[in-house]
Design an enzyme around this catalytic site. Structure first.
Site, PDB file in Angstrom:
ATOM      1  N   SER A 152       0.068  -0.798  -9.112  1.00 12.65           N
ATOM      2  CA  SER A 152       1.319   0.079  -8.815  1.00 12.65           C
ATOM      3  C   SER A 152       1.599   1.268 -10.018  1.00 12.65           C
ATOM      4  CB  SER A 152       2.587  -0.802  -8.739  1.00 12.65           C
ATOM      5  OG  SER A 152       3.727  -0.292  -9.047  1.00 12.65           O
ATOM      6  N   TYR A 165       6.890  -8.567 -12.111  1.00 10.66           N
ATOM      7  CA  TYR A 165       6.186  -7.772 -11.344  1.00 10.66           C
ATOM      8  C   TYR A 165       5.393  -6.690 -12.048  1.00 10.66           C
ATOM      9  CZ  TYR A 165       5.515  -4.218  -7.592  1.00 10.66           C
ATOM     10  OH  TYR A 165       4.523  -3.407  -6.459  1.00 10.66           O
TER      11      TYR A 165
HETATM   12  N1  NAP Z   1       6.300  -0.146  -1.480  1.00 13.87           N
HETATM   13  C1  NAP Z   1       6.204   0.093  -2.519  1.00 13.87           C
HETATM   14  O1  NAP Z   1       6.826   0.874  -3.090  1.00 13.87           O
HETATM   15  C2  NAP Z   1       4.928  -0.201  -3.338  1.00 13.87           C
HETATM   16  C3  NAP Z   1       4.772   0.564  -4.801  1.00 13.87           C
HETATM   17  C4  NAP Z   1       3.510   0.278  -5.488  1.00 13.87           C
HETATM   18  C5  NAP Z   1       3.052  -0.985  -5.203  1.00 13.87           C
HETATM   19  N2  NAP Z   1       3.309  -1.638  -3.952  1.00 13.87           N
HETATM   20  C6  NAP Z   1       2.255  -2.761  -3.499  1.00 13.87           C
HETATM   21  O2  NAP Z   1       1.835  -2.509  -2.387  1.00 13.87           O
HETATM   22  C7  NAP Z   1       1.471  -3.725  -1.930  1.00 13.87           C
HETATM   23  C8  NAP Z   1       1.790  -3.838  -0.366  1.00 13.87           C
HETATM   24  O3  NAP Z   1       3.199  -3.790  -0.438  1.00 13.87           O
HETATM   25  P1  NAP Z   1       3.955  -3.128   0.760  1.00 13.87           P
HETATM   26  O4  NAP Z   1       4.576  -1.987   0.040  1.00 13.87           O
HETATM   27  O5  NAP Z   1       3.226  -2.546   1.890  1.00 13.87           O
HETATM   28  O6  NAP Z   1       5.211  -4.004   0.952  1.00 13.87           O
HETATM   29  P2  NAP Z   1       5.520  -5.012   2.599  1.00 13.87           P
HETATM   30  O7  NAP Z   1       5.536  -4.108   3.489  1.00 13.87           O
HETATM   31  O8  NAP Z   1       6.427  -5.980   2.243  1.00 13.87           O
HETATM   32  O9  NAP Z   1       4.068  -5.768   2.697  1.00 13.87           O
HETATM   33  C9  NAP Z   1       3.692  -6.642   1.796  1.00 13.87           C
HETATM   34  C10 NAP Z   1       2.867  -7.553   2.636  1.00 13.87           C
HETATM   35  O10 NAP Z   1       2.266  -8.809   1.833  1.00 13.87           O
HETATM   36  C11 NAP Z   1       2.362  -9.898   2.576  1.00 13.87           C
HETATM   37  N3  NAP Z   1       2.575 -10.950   1.749  1.00 13.87           N
HETATM   38  C12 NAP Z   1       3.928 -11.289   1.234  1.00 13.87           C
HETATM   39  N4  NAP Z   1       3.870 -12.471   0.611  1.00 13.87           N
HETATM   40  C13 NAP Z   1       2.831 -13.057   1.210  1.00 13.87           C
HETATM   41  C14 NAP Z   1       2.410 -14.501   0.853  1.00 13.87           C
HETATM   42  N5  NAP Z   1       3.001 -15.278   0.229  1.00 13.87           N
HETATM   43  N6  NAP Z   1       1.235 -14.740   1.454  1.00 13.87           N
HETATM   44  C15 NAP Z   1       0.458 -13.849   2.391  1.00 13.87           C
HETATM   45  N7  NAP Z   1       1.141 -12.571   2.585  1.00 13.87           N
HETATM   46  C16 NAP Z   1       1.975 -11.927   1.998  1.00 13.87           C
HETATM   47  C17 NAP Z   1       3.513  -9.556   3.799  1.00 13.87           C
HETATM   48  O11 NAP Z   1       3.266 -10.380   4.985  1.00 13.87           O
HETATM   49  P3  NAP Z   1       4.268 -11.616   5.439  1.00 13.87           P
HETATM   50  O12 NAP Z   1       5.397 -11.435   4.901  1.00 13.87           O
HETATM   51  O13 NAP Z   1       3.687 -11.623   6.962  1.00 13.87           O
HETATM   52  O14 NAP Z   1       3.383 -12.848   4.712  1.00 13.87           O
HETATM   53  C18 NAP Z   1       3.138  -8.121   3.880  1.00 13.87           C
HETATM   54  O15 NAP Z   1       2.013  -8.031   4.842  1.00 13.87           O
HETATM   55  C19 NAP Z   1       2.035  -5.059  -2.721  1.00 13.87           C
HETATM   56  O16 NAP Z   1       1.115  -5.540  -3.531  1.00 13.87           O
HETATM   57  C20 NAP Z   1       3.112  -4.133  -3.549  1.00 13.87           C
HETATM   58  O17 NAP Z   1       3.164  -4.762  -4.773  1.00 13.87           O
HETATM   59  C21 NAP Z   1       4.191  -1.288  -3.140  1.00 13.87           C
END
Ligand code: NAP
Length: 273
Positions: A152, A165
């Site tokens: 991130s 985080y």
């Molecule tokens: N969105 C942003 O602004 C942003 C910015 C920088 C980095 N990121 C990073 O991008 C990555 C993806 O996040 P996203 O933005 O796509 O958010 P998201 O839509 O909430 O997706 C998160 C994914 O992780 C899975 N997950 C969460 N807890 C889990 C667990 N205990 N076991 C297995 N799977 C789990 C969720 O699936 P289930 O709930 O079905 O388990 C979901 O598929 C993350 O690492 C996040 O830190 C996001």
């Protein structure tokens, strides 16, 4: 959900792409794009098996790819080993690992329940590291493999209200860059992806609405496509989104306390929720 795999010889395992956190957001977008571009067997991992199963059916119908679904909570200690056993039991060997599952919470460290902090460290750091460790022996033997770790822009400075985080993403970035340097000679590409704020469920889970950061969001598709391009180009780090790209450079110019303060301002809520 499990679908019939292509025929397999006894000596050669079928190569697969494992995507954690494929049930929504960036992971789901990466799954869709890889299904269209690569036709490799996909293994989709997350807790919500129903969402993964629906995506698997859609990708198989639209792109003719083989998709396996493994519903698993990666916050549980030992889950990475469980996942690798499930992959091997399907006769698969991991050619591409997309370590994407992760979450953050917008709160003061002292006010967060300890179990949420432990779960975050287990998912964002421990499971990611254990999965990378588990896939490397086969990749080294083949002298080929790709690992994408989603970090991130929070990795570049301390993040008040996202203390654990931000630190977990700094770990992902440093770990990935070191691993990229170690494994390059073995034909293995490691890419750390640093998205800025991206339009996904992340912000609902984090309680991040009403913050300045949540106003400047990139679409998940665009982040996924930059991430895949960087992985294919063998880049060790990519910051996605035009506005975010200069960020690491500017942060290095700022006094550390000022960089920390500005990160805190970005995630301060305008109104208490
Ligand atoms: N969105 C942003 O602004 C942003 C910015 C920088 C980095 N990121 C990073 O991008 C990555 C993806 O996040 P996203 O933005 O796509 O958010 P998201 O839509 O909430 O997706 C998160 C994914 O992780 C899975 N997950 C969460 N807890 C889990 C667990 N205990 N076991 C297995 N799977 C789990 C969720 O699936 P289930 O709930 O079905 O388990 C979901 O598929 C993350 O690492 C996040 O830190 C996001």
């Amino acid at each position: 959900m499990s679908q019939t795999l292509p025929a397999q010889t006894s000596s050669a395992k079928i190569l697969a792409t494992v995507i954690t956190g494929a049930s929504s957001g960036i992971g789901e977008a990466i799954a869709r794009q890889l299904a269209e571009q690569e036709k490799q067997v996909l293994v989709l991992v997350a807790r919500r098996g129903d969402k993964l199963a629906a995506l698997a059916t859609e990708l198989k119908t639209q792109h003719g790819v083989t998709v396996e679904v493994i519903a698993l909570d990666l916050e549980t200690p030992g889950a990475a080993q469980q996942l690798m056993a499930a992959v091997q039991a399907r006769g698969l060997s991991v050619d591409t690992l997309i370590n994407n599952a992760g979450f953050g919470i917008n709160d003061l460290f002292a006010d967060m329940p300890l179990e949420r902090i432990q779960g975050m460290m287990q998912l964002n750091i421990v499971a990611l590291t254990e999965l990378a460790h588990a896939v490397l022996p086969d990749m080294r033997a083949r002298r080929q493999g790709r690992i994408m770790n989603i970090a991130s822009v929070a990795a570049f400075q301390a993040c008040p209200r996202f203390a654990v985080y931000g630190a977990s993403k700094a770990y992902v970035l440093m770990f990935s860059e070191a691993l990229a340097a170690e494994e390059k000679r073995n034909g293995i590409h490691v890419t750390a992806v640093c998205p800025g704020a991206t339009r996904t469920a992340f912000h609902d889970i984090a309680g991040n609405h009403g913050t300045f950061a949540a106003k400047l969001m990139d679409p998940a598709d665009a982040v996924a496509s930059s991430a895949i391009n960087a992985l294919n180009a063998g880049r060790s780090v990519i910051v996605t989104g035009l506005l975010n790209k200069p960020l690491p450079f500017f942060i290095r110019l700022l006094p550390r306390a000022l960089a920390t303060w500005s990160a805190g301002i970005m995630v301060q809520r305008e109104k208490p929720v």
